[in-house]
Design a protein around this motif. Structure first.
Motif, PDB file in Angstrom:
ATOM      1  N   ALA A 114       0.854  -1.186   0.000  1.00 53.77           N
ATOM      2  CA  ALA A 114       0.000   0.000   0.000  1.00 53.77           C
ATOM      3  C   ALA A 114       0.890   1.236   0.000  1.00 53.77           C
ATOM      4  CB  ALA A 114      -0.911   0.002   1.225  1.00 53.77           C
ATOM      5  N   ALA A 115       0.526   2.216  -0.816  1.00 57.03           N
ATOM      6  CA  ALA A 115       1.314   3.442  -0.907  1.00 57.03           C
ATOM      7  C   ALA A 115       0.392   4.596  -1.288  1.00 57.03           C
ATOM      8  CB  ALA A 115       2.421   3.292  -1.943  1.00 57.03           C
ATOM      9  N   THR A 116       0.752   5.805  -0.853  1.00 59.40           N
ATOM     10  CA  THR A 116      -0.003   6.995  -1.237  1.00 59.40           C
ATOM     11  C   THR A 116       0.783   7.771  -2.277  1.00 59.40           C
ATOM     12  OG1 THR A 116       0.953   8.271   0.577  1.00 59.40           O
ATOM     13  CG2 THR A 116      -1.172   7.218   0.986  1.00 59.40           C
ATOM     14  N   GLU A 117       0.023   8.376  -3.195  1.00 61.62           N
ATOM     15  CA  GLU A 117       0.635   9.185  -4.249  1.00 61.62           C
ATOM     16  C   GLU A 117      -0.396  10.188  -4.740  1.00 61.62           C
ATOM     17  OE1 GLU A 117       2.664   8.561  -8.651  1.00 61.62           O
ATOM     18  OE2 GLU A 117       1.465   6.965  -7.789  1.00 61.62           O
ATOM     19  N   ASN A 118      -0.077  11.476  -4.641  1.00 56.89           N
ATOM     20  CA  ASN A 118      -0.943  12.546  -5.136  1.00 56.89           C
ATOM     21  C   ASN A 118      -2.373  12.463  -4.594  1.00 56.89           C
ATOM     22  OD1 ASN A 118       1.208  13.480  -6.715  1.00 56.89           O
ATOM     23  ND2 ASN A 118       0.614  12.185  -8.436  1.00 56.89           N
ATOM     24  N   GLY A 119      -2.524  12.162  -3.315  1.00 53.64           N
ATOM     25  CA  GLY A 119      -3.846  12.108  -2.696  1.00 53.64           C
ATOM     26  C   GLY A 119      -4.613  10.821  -2.950  1.00 53.64           C
ATOM     27  N   LEU A 120      -3.940   9.826  -3.522  1.00 56.79           N
ATOM     28  CA  LEU A 120      -4.569   8.537  -3.783  1.00 56.79           C
ATOM     29  C   LEU A 120      -3.840   7.448  -3.004  1.00 56.79           C
ATOM     30  CD1 LEU A 120      -4.974   8.773  -7.664  1.00 56.79           C
ATOM     31  CD2 LEU A 120      -6.740   9.145  -5.936  1.00 56.79           C
ATOM     32  N   LEU A 121      -4.596   6.543  -2.441  1.00 58.96           N
ATOM     33  CA  LEU A 121      -4.037   5.382  -1.739  1.00 58.96           C
ATOM     34  C   LEU A 121      -4.163   4.181  -2.668  1.00 58.96           C
ATOM     35  CD1 LEU A 121      -3.015   3.879   0.819  1.00 58.96           C
ATOM     36  CD2 LEU A 121      -5.416   3.634   1.468  1.00 58.96           C
ATOM     37  N   HIS A 122      -3.019   3.587  -3.033  1.00 56.49           N
ATOM     38  CA  HIS A 122      -2.994   2.422  -3.912  1.00 56.49           C
ATOM     39  C   HIS A 122      -2.734   1.184  -3.059  1.00 56.49           C
ATOM     40  CE1 HIS A 122      -2.921   4.996  -7.422  1.00 56.49           C
ATOM     41  NE2 HIS A 122      -1.888   5.646  -6.919  1.00 56.49           N
ATOM     42  N   ILE A 123      -3.614   0.196  -3.159  1.00 57.02           N
ATOM     43  CA  ILE A 123      -3.451  -1.069  -2.439  1.00 57.02           C
ATOM     44  C   ILE A 123      -3.354  -2.173  -3.483  1.00 57.02           C
ATOM     45  CG2 ILE A 123      -4.419  -2.632  -0.719  1.00 57.02           C
ATOM     46  CD1 ILE A 123      -6.138  -0.179   0.206  1.00 57.02           C
ATOM     47  N   ASP A 124      -2.204  -2.834  -3.526  1.00 57.80           N
ATOM     48  CA  ASP A 124      -1.995  -3.918  -4.483  1.00 57.80           C
ATOM     49  C   ASP A 124      -2.372  -5.245  -3.845  1.00 57.80           C
ATOM     50  OD1 ASP A 124      -1.069  -2.299  -6.593  1.00 57.80           O
ATOM     51  OD2 ASP A 124       0.924  -2.204  -5.685  1.00 57.80           O
ATOM     52  N   LEU A 125      -3.148  -6.039  -4.581  1.00 57.45           N
ATOM     53  CA  LEU A 125      -3.623  -7.334  -4.116  1.00 57.45           C
ATOM     54  C   LEU A 125      -3.124  -8.426  -5.058  1.00 57.45           C
ATOM     55  CD1 LEU A 125      -7.318  -6.241  -3.610  1.00 57.45           C
ATOM     56  CD2 LEU A 125      -5.622  -6.468  -1.825  1.00 57.45           C
ATOM     57  N   VAL A 126      -2.881  -9.603  -4.506  1.00 61.07           N
ATOM     58  CA  VAL A 126      -2.439 -10.745  -5.295  1.00 61.07           C
ATOM     59  C   VAL A 126      -3.278 -11.946  -4.921  1.00 61.07           C
ATOM     60  CG1 VAL A 126      -0.519 -12.322  -5.727  1.00 61.07           C
ATOM     61  CG2 VAL A 126      -0.084  -9.900  -5.514  1.00 61.07           C
ATOM     62  N   ARG A 127      -3.656 -12.703  -5.933  1.00 65.52           N
ATOM     63  CA  ARG A 127      -4.372 -13.959  -5.686  1.00 65.52           C
ATOM     64  C   ARG A 127      -3.360 -15.088  -5.806  1.00 65.52           C
ATOM     65  NH1 ARG A 127      -9.881 -16.314  -8.321  1.00 65.52           N
ATOM     66  NH2 ARG A 127      -9.884 -18.161  -7.031  1.00 65.52           N
ATOM     67  N   GLU A 128      -3.127 -15.785  -4.703  1.00 65.15           N
ATOM     68  CA  GLU A 128      -2.168 -16.882  -4.654  1.00 65.15           C
ATOM     69  C   GLU A 128      -2.903 -18.162  -4.289  1.00 65.15           C
ATOM     70  OE1 GLU A 128       0.571 -15.444  -1.725  1.00 65.15           O
ATOM     71  OE2 GLU A 128       1.716 -14.332  -3.214  1.00 65.15           O
ATOM     72  N   VAL A 129      -3.133 -18.997  -5.283  1.00 68.62           N
ATOM     73  CA  VAL A 129      -3.827 -20.257  -5.058  1.00 68.62           C
ATOM     74  C   VAL A 129      -2.805 -21.282  -4.579  1.00 68.62           C
ATOM     75  CG1 VAL A 129      -5.229 -22.059  -6.126  1.00 68.62           C
ATOM     76  CG2 VAL A 129      -5.475 -19.687  -6.864  1.00 68.62           C
ATOM     77  N   PRO A 130      -3.047 -21.963  -3.453  1.00 69.51           N
ATOM     78  CA  PRO A 130      -2.102 -22.961  -2.956  1.00 69.51           C
ATOM     79  C   PRO A 130      -1.930 -24.109  -3.950  1.00 69.51           C
ATOM     80  CG  PRO A 130      -3.781 -22.467  -1.308  1.00 69.51           C
ATOM     81  CD  PRO A 130      -4.179 -21.777  -2.563  1.00 69.51           C
ATOM     82  N   GLU A 131      -0.763 -24.732  -3.922  1.00 66.51           N
ATOM     83  CA  GLU A 131      -0.460 -25.842  -4.832  1.00 66.51           C
ATOM     84  C   GLU A 131      -1.509 -26.950  -4.752  1.00 66.51           C
ATOM     85  OE1 GLU A 131       1.793 -26.550  -7.258  1.00 66.51           O
ATOM     86  OE2 GLU A 131       2.371 -24.449  -7.097  1.00 66.51           O
ATOM     87  N   ALA A 132      -1.986 -27.227  -3.549  1.00 65.95           N
ATOM     88  CA  ALA A 132      -2.958 -28.306  -3.367  1.00 65.95           C
ATOM     89  C   ALA A 132      -4.275 -28.024  -4.085  1.00 65.95           C
ATOM     90  CB  ALA A 132      -3.223 -28.529  -1.881  1.00 65.95           C
ATOM     91  N   LEU A 133      -4.596 -26.755  -4.327  1.00 67.51           N
ATOM     92  CA  LEU A 133      -5.855 -26.409  -4.976  1.00 67.51           C
ATOM     93  C   LEU A 133      -5.712 -26.137  -6.466  1.00 67.51           C
ATOM     94  CD1 LEU A 133      -7.369 -24.080  -2.262  1.00 67.51           C
ATOM     95  CD2 LEU A 133      -7.835 -26.495  -2.656  1.00 67.51           C
ATOM     96  N   LYS A 134      -4.480 -26.086  -6.969  1.00 65.59           N
ATOM     97  CA  LYS A 134      -4.278 -25.849  -8.398  1.00 65.59           C
ATOM     98  C   LYS A 134      -4.642 -27.103  -9.180  1.00 65.59           C
ATOM     99  CE  LYS A 134      -0.719 -22.329  -8.104  1.00 65.59           C
ATOM    100  NZ  LYS A 134       0.648 -21.980  -8.402  1.00 65.59           N
TER     101      LYS A 134
END
Length: 154
Positions: A114-134
């Motif tokens: 998460a980072a702020t820039e020019n009055g905006l808060l950016h939150i980066d999300l990642v979807r990590e599926v466990p090996e057992a569910l792939k």
């Protein structure tokens, strides 16, 4: 007859797209989340997302990001000295009121940065599926008995 069962739609949700949940809230008249602060949700990769929240007027130490029970909770609270200064304004058009914005996350989606820039808060999300569910590919082979019988006949 005003209530529709949208449970089958939940099984087909991907990422944090919860169309059925939103429709349920609209049908039930649940308008608990106001439109402040505005936000964007974008897909930045195959398993990557970004939430951008407009937090103009808030410093980094006045913002809080937390994940709890499958939700991403973004909170903003102004410090006491800022709220005491509001008597000096002749007009206050920039909203700096406290807020709490909740985002429903799908399984295996987590916030990584998460980072702020020019009055905006950016939150980066990642979807990590466990090996057992792939998904795994399973090779189809002949049974050993069949191969032995064919070898004996030859």
């Amino acid at each position: 007859m005003r209530h529709f069962d949208l449970t089958p739609l939940y099984r087909s949700s991907v990422g944090f797209d919860r169309l059925a949940n939103v429709l349920d809230q609209v049908m039930a008249g649940d308008v608990s989340q106001a439109s402040y602060p505005p936000y964007n949700i974008e897909k930045t990769g195959d398993n990557a997302y970004r939430i951008t929240v407009a937090v103009a007027g808030f410093a980094e130490n006045e913002l809080s990001i937390e994940t709890r029970e499958g939700q991403l909770i973004v909170t903003g609270r102004k410090s006491e000295t800022e709220t005491e200064k509001k008597d000096n304004f002749l007009h206050r058009g920039i909203a700096t009121r406290a807020f709490e914005r909740r985002f429903q996350l799908a399984d295996h989606v987590r916030a990584v940065e998460a980072a702020t820039e020019n009055g905006l808060l950016h939150i980066d999300l990642v979807r990590e599926v466990p090996e057992a569910l792939k998904p795994r590919k399973i090779e189809v082979t002949r049974k050993q008995e069949t191969l032995q019988a064919e070898a004996a006949e030859a």
